[in-house]
Design an enzyme around this catalytic site. Structure first.
Site, short mmCIF file in Angstrom:
data_model
loop_
_atom_site.label_atom_id
_atom_site.label_comp_id
_atom_site.label_asym_id
_atom_site.label_seq_id
_atom_site.Cartn_x
_atom_site.Cartn_y
_atom_site.Cartn_z
N ASP A 27 -95.34 -7.58 -70.77
CA ASP A 27 -95.36 -8.45 -69.59
C ASP A 27 -96.27 -7.87 -68.52
O ASP A 27 -97.18 -8.54 -68.02
CB ASP A 27 -93.93 -8.62 -69.03
N GLU A 285 -97.89 -8.96 -77.76
CA GLU A 285 -98.94 -9.89 -77.37
C GLU A 285 -100.25 -9.18 -77.02
O GLU A 285 -101.30 -9.50 -77.56
CB GLU A 285 -98.46 -10.74 -76.18
O1 TRH Z 1 -94.78 -3.66 -75.42
P1 TRH Z 1 -94.81 -4.90 -76.22
O2 TRH Z 1 -93.86 -4.96 -77.31
O3 TRH Z 1 -94.62 -6.12 -75.28
C1 TRH Z 1 -93.86 -7.25 -75.64
C2 TRH Z 1 -94.67 -8.47 -75.89
O4 TRH Z 1 -95.50 -8.77 -74.83
C3 TRH Z 1 -93.74 -9.62 -76.15
O5 TRH Z 1 -94.47 -10.80 -76.38
C4 TRH Z 1 -92.84 -9.81 -74.97
O6 TRH Z 1 -91.97 -10.83 -75.20
C5 TRH Z 1 -92.10 -8.52 -74.77
O7 TRH Z 1 -93.03 -7.46 -74.55
C6 TRH Z 1 -91.20 -8.60 -73.59
O8 TRH Z 1 -96.27 -5.07 -76.87
P2 TRH Z 1 -97.67 -5.53 -76.21
O9 TRH Z 1 -97.64 -6.95 -75.84
O10 TRH Z 1 -98.69 -5.10 -77.14
O11 TRH Z 1 -97.79 -4.68 -74.89
C7 TRH Z 1 -98.04 -3.32 -74.88
C8 TRH Z 1 -98.92 -2.95 -73.70
O12 TRH Z 1 -98.99 -1.54 -73.60
C9 TRH Z 1 -100.35 -3.44 -73.87
O13 TRH Z 1 -100.87 -3.83 -72.61
C10 TRH Z 1 -101.10 -2.20 -74.35
C11 TRH Z 1 -100.35 -1.13 -73.60
N1 TRH Z 1 -100.42 0.21 -74.18
C12 TRH Z 1 -101.08 1.17 -73.46
O14 TRH Z 1 -101.66 0.91 -72.39
N2 TRH Z 1 -101.09 2.44 -73.96
C13 TRH Z 1 -100.53 2.77 -75.15
O15 TRH Z 1 -100.59 3.96 -75.56
C14 TRH Z 1 -99.87 1.74 -75.89
C15 TRH Z 1 -99.26 2.06 -77.23
C16 TRH Z 1 -99.83 0.47 -75.37
#
Ligand code: TRH
Length: 390
Positions: A27, A285
């Site tokens: 989010d 996402e």
């Molecule tokens: O963390 P998530 O599982 O987020 C989820 C999804 O958005 C889902 O649709 C929603 O319903 C739920 O949250 C509440 O996975 P996502 O979407 O990939 O988000 C991870 C974020 O973290 C993304 O912006 C990338 C960032 N990230 C970093 O900046 N550094 C890192 O080392 C990693 C592993 C991720």
């Protein structure tokens, strides 16, 4: 496509983005990316409201989790707290993922006497129905305000996906330049990959299929280095390597497999990790989209929903992603995605999948090149809101 109408003489609209963290980082991850792009590429004044500065700090170490108001990368970041909310509402108001605006803020929008563009920014979906729902109005039941649904998506009738103007160019430069990549690995304290090594990033939800992958990689003929962010797949690492408390910086080896636990990286550095790896496991996402821009083969674990509501979304994406793949590759990629999401009959077949490496690599490039041809989400959103403000 709706056209942007503001000129250099007209004052640029101000933006408020409200983000509530349900769980995880997606989010705030999406909202932070959007906010930064609005400032950097559209020269807009943006406030980003978040109810979870601690999660935010994980992906943006500049954040001070105790500061109610701060500025990072030109975005004003405000803690979503009662005491902070006595402000003039912005022209454009983004309610990310139906997070529901504070009642006092909505009342202030009504009283402002100005026009506001109020948007519910929805979750990304590859499903066909998104086209007909994108942009629909939802009049407030009591107040003279209209909220609009803005749906990210993969087809031209949707809001598109987030991507910065120079993203593909930067990625291509990085992937073509061994010095940039070596410097990146050095920064992480990791040696550059050996010849023949397969380097994999793995970001997933609790996923027992990771055990069968670890086992395949350990027994395989190719050296595999698997990079896992701190806090992810810890149970599986404990089980497979017999390590009671894996922590950041730990290194585990078995057979041809080496697993390294990485710190959570700043969002741009995470992008570079995806660019630098040969294969990426992503989730949710935002990392899912970033893996597509990385133009490397990838597998996605979708955010699991009650009663299997996520399966049609996963299949809708696969239908699009596999449309131009040879049948034989689709026939291994689809069951791999399904098994990785806990739906297939057996374990994910890494060896079978990796036999299609060349096809998957070419396809990942072509997919990214096709996707970039559509207008990016931020530009679409700016144009949509400017029209609503007229
Ligand atoms: O963390 P998530 O599982 O987020 C989820 C999804 O958005 C889902 O649709 C929603 O319903 C739920 O949250 C509440 O996975 P996502 O979407 O990939 O988000 C991870 C974020 O973290 C993304 O912006 C990338 C960032 N990230 C970093 O900046 N550094 C890192 O080392 C990693 C592993 C991720």
């Amino acid at each position: 496509m709706e056209q942007e109408t503001s000129t250099s003489d007209t004052p640029r609209p101000s933006w408020d983005i409200f983000s509530a963290v349900v769980d995880n980082y997606g989010d705030i991850g999406v909202c932070w990316r959007l906010a930064r792009q609005l400032v950097a590429e559209h020269d807009l004044k943006v406030r980003l409201w978040t109810d979870d500065l601690i999660s935010f700090q994980k992906i943006n170490p500049e954040i001070d989790s105790l500061l109610p108001v701060q500025v990072s990368r030109g975005v004003e970041i405000r803690q979503w707290a009662e005491s902070n909310l006595a402000v003039e509402p912005a022209d454009v108001v983004i309610e990310a993922f139906a997070c529901e605006l504070p009642a006092a803020y909505v009342a202030a929008m009504t009283k402002s006497g100005r026009r506001h563009a109020w948007i519910n920014l929805e979750y990304l979906s590859a499903e066909g129905w998104v086209d007909s729902h994108h942009g629909l109005p939802s009049p407030h039941p009591r107040l003279p305000l209209i909220k609009y649904f803005f749906f990210p998506g993969f087809s031209p009738g949707t809001g598109g996906v987030l991507v910065e103007k120079n993203c593909l160019e930067q990625r291509a430069l990085f992937q073509a330049d061994i010095q940039l990549r070596t410097a990146f690995w050095q920064k992480l304290g990791i040696l550059a990959p050996e010849k023949n090594e397969v380097r994999i990033s793995l970001f997933c939800y609790g996923n027992n299929s990771a055990l069968s992958l670890f086992s395949d990689w350990a027994k395989g003929t190719t050296p595999v280095t698997c990079l896992i962010p701190d806090g992810v797949a810890m149970t599986q690492i404990t089980t497979f390597f017999g390590a009671p408390h894996p922590v950041e910086g730990n290194l585990f080896k078995k057979g041809r497999l080496m697993v390294r636990i990485l710190p959570f990286l700043e969002q741009d550095n995470y992008d570079q990790l995806l660019w630098a790896c040969n294969f990426n496991f992503v989730r949710g996402e935002d990392s899912f989209i970033r893996a597509q821009w990385a133009a490397r083969p990838m597998v996605w674990q979708i955010y699991p929903q009650e009663a299997g509501a996520h399966w049609p979304k996963l299949r809708a994406f696969l239908d699009r992603y596999c449309a131009d793949l040879p049948h034989a590759t689709t026939a291994v990629l689809t069951p791999f995605f399904e098994a990785w999401n806990g739906g297939g009959a057996g374990a994910p077949d890494w060896e079978g999948l990796w036999r299609h490496r060349v096809t998957l690599e070419k396809h990942a490039q072509e997919w990214a090149n096709r996707l970039i041809k559509k207008e990016d989400l931020t530009t679409n959103l700016v144009n949509f809101c400017n029209n609503k403000l007229k």
